[in-house]
Structures are given as C-alpha cells and as structure tokens.
Design an enzyme around this catalytic site. Structure first.
Site, PDB file in Angstrom:
ATOM      1  N   CYS A  13       3.487   2.723  -4.802  1.00  0.00           N
ATOM      2  CA  CYS A  13       4.312   2.139  -5.676  1.00  0.00           C
ATOM      3  C   CYS A  13       4.917   0.826  -4.762  1.00  0.00           C
ATOM      4  CB  CYS A  13       5.680   3.165  -5.676  1.00  0.00           C
ATOM      5  SG  CYS A  13       5.366   4.354  -6.841  1.00  0.00           S
ATOM      6  N   PRO A  14       5.199  -0.143  -5.481  1.00  0.00           N
ATOM      7  CA  PRO A  14       5.140  -0.458  -7.038  1.00  0.00           C
ATOM      8  C   PRO A  14       3.768  -0.840  -7.677  1.00  0.00           C
ATOM      9  CG  PRO A  14       6.240  -2.261  -5.914  1.00  0.00           C
ATOM     10  CD  PRO A  14       5.726  -1.318  -4.744  1.00  0.00           C
TER      11      PRO A  14
END
Lengths: 74, 185
Positions: A13-14
């Site tokens: 992530c992201p």
C-alpha cells in the site's frame, strides 16, 4: 468486452490502489479489470474507491490472504 | 464487502456466534480497544507502551553477549541505563509487550484466515523497504519512541512530545509518499 489483468502481489500500500486508478483511467466503459493482490487493506481501499466512482465491484478470496478483485468500468 | 458485518451463516451452533474477529472493526472500535490496552499497560507497569526501546535493549544485550560494550555508549549511559546482560530483568515489560504485539498480530491474521507469507517481488521495492526500515529504526531511537511509544504511549499519557512527534511523522510520511510516487511506481 476486453478484460485486463493487474498482478499486484508483492506491492505494498498505497501502490495497489494507485496502480488500479491509473489502469482504470485507460479503460473504456464496460471494460473489465481483474486485480490480484495480497494486501488486506488494499482490497478495502480499492473496493471502497471503485464503489464511490460507480464501477461494479466483485471480490473473491482465492486463498488465505489472496484476493481477486474484478472491476467493471461504468 | 469488508465494512459490512460478516454474514452469519448458521451451520451448527458455532457459526451462530458470528465470526466477530473476521469482520473489520471500525476505526473507532479499534482505537478504543488499543487505547484501553495502552491504559492497562500503563497502570500495570508504570511505563507507557512502546516497542522500539525493547528492540534497542535486546540488540544491545545481544551485542553485550557477543563481547561488545554498548553499555559504554553515550546513548545507554545517558538515556537508557540498564543492565544489558541477556538475563536482565530490567526490560521485562518491554519484552512482554514486544512478544505480545507480535503474537497478537499473528493471532489476528490467523483467526481471520488472512495469514500468508508475503514477499516483496521487486528488487527496487525491497531495497527501498530495507532503507526505509533502517531510517525508521534510527528515527525511532532518536525520538525515544516509535509511533506506538510516542502516539499511543505519549499522546495517550498526555505528554506534549507525542504531538510534536505526530507533526513530524505526518510531514515525513508525506515526503515518503512523494518519493514513492516518483521513484517506486
């Protein structure tokens, strides 16, 4: 109806959400995008974002901790 | 999807209770749970929660065991004086907390059937993760705490330093995301 694949295993992530957003921009309405990811939070982020954008979302847990998200661009 | 409660499929008595640990807790619920644990820890041990200190003690005691003398370092002399032998009891609360946090996270992922060995596939990402982790470790010890120690421990125990840490944590994360977008996408 062309189908595209986005293999995001190993991405943290992201990155999954950002790559998904970029890829979705390139698709035409009705196209299908199949995303594979191992990140729990990424699944929620992508599903939430896609729902907000109005795309159709389907999530399938393929294995423990491995998800396949299918998006249909609206 | 994930934010809806887990569907309760009644297949025998056990399912009827609902697999509450599998549903994703709301931020509020999670925050309350974590805060409660932090308060209990503070009440029981008198110390604020934190794990980077524990790592520092353990690293130093391993070095001591190997024949080095971290006890002579300025860091341990001035700030964290402690018996650095492997069998020291002085850092027991930190050790318990370390083991507890790791075990708890593991249990949580196992119970929700999300446990998986996940590897970083891109060499660039791996290098970035290692470098980032190293910087985080150094930063945590410079700040005498990581996000747990300064936010959960610091802010929760009403210490101003926690807020200072939070501001710079946000700035640093913002910078980090910019770098990520530029070099690691």
């Amino acid at each position: 109806m062309p189908t595209f694949h986005l293999e995001l295993c190993g991405e943290i992530c992201p990155v999954p959400l950002l790559r998904t957003q970029k890829q979705m921009e390139r698709l035409s309405s009705g196209d299908c995008l199949i995303i594979e990811t191992e990140q729990t939070q990424a699944v929620r982020n992508i599903a939430r974002w896609a729902t907000k954008e109005g795309h159709q979302v389907e999530v399938e847990e393929v294995d423990n901790g491995l998800w396949q998200i299918t998006l249909w661009k609206k | 999807m994930a934010d809806n409660p887990v569907e309760e499929i009644t297949v025998g008595k056990t399912r009827k209770l609902g697999r509450w640990w599998e549903s994703s807790w709301s931020l509020t619920r999670g925050a309350l749970a974590v805060s409660a644990l932090g308060i209990i820890f503070l009440a029981v041990t008198g110390a604020a929660v934190g794990i980077s200190g524990g790592f520092a003690y353990w690293g130093a005691s391993v070095l001591t065991f190997l024949g080095f003398h971290p006890a002579d370092w300025l860091y341990f002399q001035e700030r964290l004086p402690a018996d650095l032998s492997l069998r020291a009891h002085s850092f027991l609360p930190y050790t318990v907390l370390l083991i507890g946090i790791i075990t708890g996270s593991l249990l949580s992922s196992l119970l929700s059937s999300e446990f998986r060995i996940r590897t970083i596939k891109r060499p660039k990402m791996l290098a970035a993760a290692l470098l980032g982790g190293f910087l985080m470790g150094v930063g945590a010890r410079l700040a005498y705490g990581c996000n747990i120690g300064n936010l959960l421990g610091g802010i929760a125990s009403l210490s101003l330093h926690g807020w200072v840490f939070a501001v710079f944590l946000i700035l640093g994360t913002y910078l980090g995301v910019k770098l990520l977008l530029r070099y690691l996408m």
